[in-house]
Every structure is written in C-alpha cells, then in structure tokens.
Design a protein around this motif. Structure first.
Motif, PDB file in Angstrom:
ATOM      1  N   ARG A  15       0.849  -1.197   0.000  1.00 41.12           N
ATOM      2  CA  ARG A  15       0.000   0.000   0.000  1.00 41.12           C
ATOM      3  C   ARG A  15       0.882   1.245   0.000  1.00 41.12           C
ATOM      4  O   ARG A  15       0.653   2.194  -0.759  1.00 41.12           O
ATOM      5  CB  ARG A  15      -0.912  -0.005   1.224  1.00 41.12           C
ATOM      6  CG  ARG A  15      -1.833   1.201   1.298  1.00 41.12           C
ATOM      7  CD  ARG A  15      -2.777   1.075   2.510  1.00 41.12           C
ATOM      8  NE  ARG A  15      -3.762   2.117   2.508  1.00 41.12           N
ATOM      9  CZ  ARG A  15      -3.612   3.314   3.100  1.00 41.12           C
ATOM     10  NH1 ARG A  15      -2.507   3.593   3.764  1.00 41.12           N
ATOM     11  NH2 ARG A  15      -4.559   4.219   3.043  1.00 41.12           N
ATOM     12  N   GLY A  16       1.909   1.247   0.855  1.00 42.95           N
ATOM     13  CA  GLY A  16       2.838   2.365   0.904  1.00 42.95           C
ATOM     14  C   GLY A  16       3.546   2.569  -0.427  1.00 42.95           C
ATOM     15  O   GLY A  16       3.756   3.702  -0.862  1.00 42.95           O
ATOM     16  N   HIS A  17       3.917   1.473  -1.078  1.00 46.56           N
ATOM     17  CA  HIS A  17       4.569   1.551  -2.386  1.00 46.56           C
ATOM     18  C   HIS A  17       3.672   2.280  -3.387  1.00 46.56           C
ATOM     19  O   HIS A  17       4.124   3.190  -4.089  1.00 46.56           O
ATOM     20  CB  HIS A  17       4.888   0.135  -2.891  1.00 46.56           C
ATOM     21  CG  HIS A  17       5.305   0.085  -4.316  1.00 46.56           C
ATOM     22  ND1 HIS A  17       6.590   0.392  -4.722  1.00 46.56           N
ATOM     23  CD2 HIS A  17       4.610  -0.214  -5.438  1.00 46.56           C
ATOM     24  CE1 HIS A  17       6.662   0.272  -6.041  1.00 46.56           C
ATOM     25  NE2 HIS A  17       5.480  -0.091  -6.488  1.00 46.56           N
ATOM     26  N   CYS A  18       2.410   1.873  -3.437  1.00 44.50           N
ATOM     27  CA  CYS A  18       1.471   2.500  -4.382  1.00 44.50           C
ATOM     28  C   CYS A  18       1.267   3.974  -4.072  1.00 44.50           C
ATOM     29  O   CYS A  18       1.292   4.815  -4.981  1.00 44.50           O
ATOM     30  CB  CYS A  18       0.134   1.760  -4.363  1.00 44.50           C
ATOM     31  SG  CYS A  18       0.232   0.081  -4.995  1.00 44.50           S
ATOM     32  N   LEU A  19       1.086   4.288  -2.788  1.00 47.67           N
ATOM     33  CA  LEU A  19       0.888   5.690  -2.397  1.00 47.67           C
ATOM     34  C   LEU A  19       2.131   6.530  -2.682  1.00 47.67           C
ATOM     35  O   LEU A  19       2.021   7.689  -3.103  1.00 47.67           O
ATOM     36  CB  LEU A  19       0.501   5.787  -0.918  1.00 47.67           C
ATOM     37  CG  LEU A  19      -0.860   5.202  -0.547  1.00 47.67           C
ATOM     38  CD1 LEU A  19      -1.077   5.266   0.967  1.00 47.67           C
ATOM     39  CD2 LEU A  19      -1.988   5.911  -1.285  1.00 47.67           C
ATOM     40  N   ARG A  21       4.304   6.025  -5.075  1.00 48.17           N
ATOM     41  CA  ARG A  21       4.356   6.244  -6.529  1.00 48.17           C
ATOM     42  C   ARG A  21       3.387   7.340  -6.967  1.00 48.17           C
ATOM     43  O   ARG A  21       3.634   8.038  -7.943  1.00 48.17           O
ATOM     44  CB  ARG A  21       4.030   4.947  -7.279  1.00 48.17           C
ATOM     45  CG  ARG A  21       4.966   3.789  -7.032  1.00 48.17           C
ATOM     46  CD  ARG A  21       6.269   3.877  -7.794  1.00 48.17           C
ATOM     47  NE  ARG A  21       6.123   4.069  -9.198  1.00 48.17           N
ATOM     48  CZ  ARG A  21       6.371   3.167 -10.133  1.00 48.17           C
ATOM     49  NH1 ARG A  21       6.781   1.981  -9.786  1.00 48.17           N
ATOM     50  NH2 ARG A  21       6.233   3.465 -11.404  1.00 48.17           N
ATOM     51  N   LEU A  22       2.299   7.481  -6.214  1.00 46.48           N
ATOM     52  CA  LEU A  22       1.315   8.525  -6.519  1.00 46.48           C
ATOM     53  C   LEU A  22       1.653   9.866  -5.868  1.00 46.48           C
ATOM     54  O   LEU A  22       0.995  10.863  -6.125  1.00 46.48           O
ATOM     55  CB  LEU A  22      -0.077   8.082  -6.068  1.00 46.48           C
ATOM     56  CG  LEU A  22      -0.664   6.883  -6.814  1.00 46.48           C
ATOM     57  CD1 LEU A  22      -1.934   6.402  -6.124  1.00 46.48           C
ATOM     58  CD2 LEU A  22      -0.930   7.241  -8.266  1.00 46.48           C
ATOM     59  N   GLY A  23       2.666   9.871  -4.988  1.00 43.05           N
ATOM     60  CA  GLY A  23       3.064  11.104  -4.315  1.00 43.05           C
ATOM     61  C   GLY A  23       2.175  11.477  -3.148  1.00 43.05           C
ATOM     62  O   GLY A  23       2.122  12.648  -2.748  1.00 43.05           O
ATOM     63  N   LEU A  54      10.351   4.604   0.509  1.00 42.91           N
ATOM     64  CA  LEU A  54      10.401   5.700   1.483  1.00 42.91           C
ATOM     65  C   LEU A  54      11.152   6.902   0.908  1.00 42.91           C
ATOM     66  O   LEU A  54      10.728   8.049   1.084  1.00 42.91           O
ATOM     67  CB  LEU A  54      11.093   5.241   2.761  1.00 42.91           C
ATOM     68  CG  LEU A  54      10.205   4.867   3.929  1.00 42.91           C
ATOM     69  CD1 LEU A  54      11.034   4.288   5.071  1.00 42.91           C
ATOM     70  CD2 LEU A  54       9.383   6.029   4.419  1.00 42.91           C
ATOM     71  N   ALA A  55      12.255   6.655   0.235  1.00 37.15           N
ATOM     72  CA  ALA A  55      13.010   7.751  -0.389  1.00 37.15           C
ATOM     73  C   ALA A  55      12.145   8.469  -1.418  1.00 37.15           C
ATOM     74  O   ALA A  55      12.139   9.705  -1.486  1.00 37.15           O
ATOM     75  CB  ALA A  55      14.286   7.211  -1.032  1.00 37.15           C
ATOM     76  N   THR A  56      11.395   7.712  -2.190  1.00 36.30           N
ATOM     77  CA  THR A  56      10.496   8.289  -3.188  1.00 36.30           C
ATOM     78  C   THR A  56       9.429   9.150  -2.515  1.00 36.30           C
ATOM     79  O   THR A  56       9.147  10.270  -2.954  1.00 36.30           O
ATOM     80  CB  THR A  56       9.830   7.177  -4.015  1.00 36.30           C
ATOM     81  OG1 THR A  56      10.843   6.416  -4.667  1.00 36.30           O
ATOM     82  CG2 THR A  56       8.872   7.734  -5.048  1.00 36.30           C
ATOM     83  N   ALA A  57       8.841   8.619  -1.444  1.00 35.88           N
ATOM     84  CA  ALA A  57       7.784   9.346  -0.736  1.00 35.88           C
ATOM     85  C   ALA A  57       8.323  10.627  -0.095  1.00 35.88           C
ATOM     86  O   ALA A  57       7.697  11.685  -0.183  1.00 35.88           O
ATOM     87  CB  ALA A  57       7.151   8.439   0.328  1.00 35.88           C
ATOM     88  N   TYR A  58       9.483  10.526   0.555  1.00 37.33           N
ATOM     89  CA  TYR A  58      10.073  11.719   1.167  1.00 37.33           C
ATOM     90  C   TYR A  58      10.410  12.772   0.107  1.00 37.33           C
ATOM     91  O   TYR A  58      10.185  13.965   0.316  1.00 37.33           O
ATOM     92  CB  TYR A  58      11.325  11.366   1.965  1.00 37.33           C
ATOM     93  CG  TYR A  58      11.066  10.835   3.345  1.00 37.33           C
ATOM     94  CD1 TYR A  58      10.333  11.566   4.277  1.00 37.33           C
ATOM     95  CD2 TYR A  58      11.579   9.610   3.742  1.00 37.33           C
ATOM     96  CE1 TYR A  58      10.108  11.082   5.567  1.00 37.33           C
ATOM     97  CE2 TYR A  58      11.359   9.120   5.024  1.00 37.33           C
ATOM     98  CZ  TYR A  58      10.621   9.864   5.926  1.00 37.33           C
ATOM     99  OH  TYR A  58      10.403   9.391   7.202  1.00 37.33           O
ATOM    100  N   ALA A  59      10.958  12.333  -1.018  1.00 38.27           N
ATOM    101  CA  ALA A  59      11.290  13.276  -2.095  1.00 38.27           C
ATOM    102  C   ALA A  59      10.036  13.965  -2.611  1.00 38.27           C
ATOM    103  O   ALA A  59      10.038  15.179  -2.852  1.00 38.27           O
ATOM    104  CB  ALA A  59      12.015  12.548  -3.221  1.00 38.27           C
ATOM    105  N   ALA A  60       8.946  13.206  -2.756  1.00 33.80           N
ATOM    106  CA  ALA A  60       7.693  13.790  -3.242  1.00 33.80           C
ATOM    107  C   ALA A  60       7.147  14.828  -2.268  1.00 33.80           C
ATOM    108  O   ALA A  60       6.501  15.790  -2.680  1.00 33.80           O
ATOM    109  CB  ALA A  60       6.654  12.695  -3.469  1.00 33.80           C
ATOM    110  N   CYS A  61       7.447  14.645  -0.972  1.00 35.68           N
ATOM    111  CA  CYS A  61       6.991  15.601   0.056  1.00 35.68           C
ATOM    112  C   CYS A  61       7.983  16.734   0.282  1.00 35.68           C
ATOM    113  O   CYS A  61       7.753  17.602   1.119  1.00 35.68           O
ATOM    114  CB  CYS A  61       6.742  14.861   1.367  1.00 35.68           C
ATOM    115  SG  CYS A  61       5.311  13.776   1.278  1.00 35.68           S
ATOM    116  N   GLY A  62       9.114  16.694  -0.417  1.00 34.74           N
ATOM    117  CA  GLY A  62      10.098  17.767  -0.302  1.00 34.74           C
ATOM    118  C   GLY A  62      11.111  17.588   0.803  1.00 34.74           C
ATOM    119  O   GLY A  62      11.909  18.487   1.047  1.00 34.74           O
TER     120      GLY A  62
END
Length: 106
Positions: A15-19, A21-23, A54-62
């Motif tokens: 679920r976290g992976h999908c979210l 990827r969606l930012g 996690l790196a992707t999600a953090y990057a998407a959040c700035g």
C-alpha cells in the motif's frame, strides 16, 4: 507462489509503495510502520525496496534529507542482496534532478 507474502506487514508495504508512486504523503507513515516489522526479519531485498519507496515518498513531500538517507541505506541493502531492479530504481531516484525537484544539486 512461495515468494509472495500477503501478511499485514507486506500488504502495508505494498500500500505504501502504491501511495509513494502517486506522491501521497500518507505513504510515509505506512512505509515506516512496515519497516519496523521488516527490518528485524533480515529480508534485505524487501527492506531495500521499502527504503526505496520511502526515499520516493520523502522526495515527493520535499524532505530531501530523509529521502537521501533512505536512498543511501537502500543502495547498501540492494548491493548486498544483488537486486539489480532496486539499484536501477535507486539510480533513477538519485539522479541530481530527481531529488531536487528539477534543480541541479551537488
């Protein structure tokens, strides 16, 4: 399929992976909860993927500091586990423009 795990932790991870990827910022919370369960199991490949997400999600959040830290740990784990796919994902994520929102960083 014997390699497919569908327990609570792994479903949370997916679920976290999908979210991520969606930012969607909620991905960070899901991935951190999954990390707490996976890290101590010694599942290096799964942890590398989770940290890449996690790196992707953090990057998407700035949050580039957290994104870089998670990406570095994911690189270490993916080298140990021999995961070519994770290393390719990380190479794209670690491109200078990927973690800076398009601006050149050093």
């Amino acid at each position: 399929m014997p390699f497919l795990m569908l327990d609570r932790t792994h479903l949370l991870r997916w679920r976290g992976h999908c979210l991520a990827r969606l930012g969607v910022p909620e991905a960070i919370e899901d991935l951190i909860r999954a990390l707490a369960d996976i890290a101590h199991l010694g599942l290096g490949r799964a942890e590398a993927g989770l940290r890449t997400d996690l790196a992707t999600a953090y990057a998407a959040c700035g949050d580039l500091t957290q994104a870089s830290g998670q990406a570095r740990r994911a690189v270490e784990l993916s080298k140990r586990s021999g995961s070519v796919r994770q290393r390719a994902r990380l190479a794209r994520l670690l491109e200078p423009r990927a973690l800076s929102g398009g601006e050149q960083v050093e």
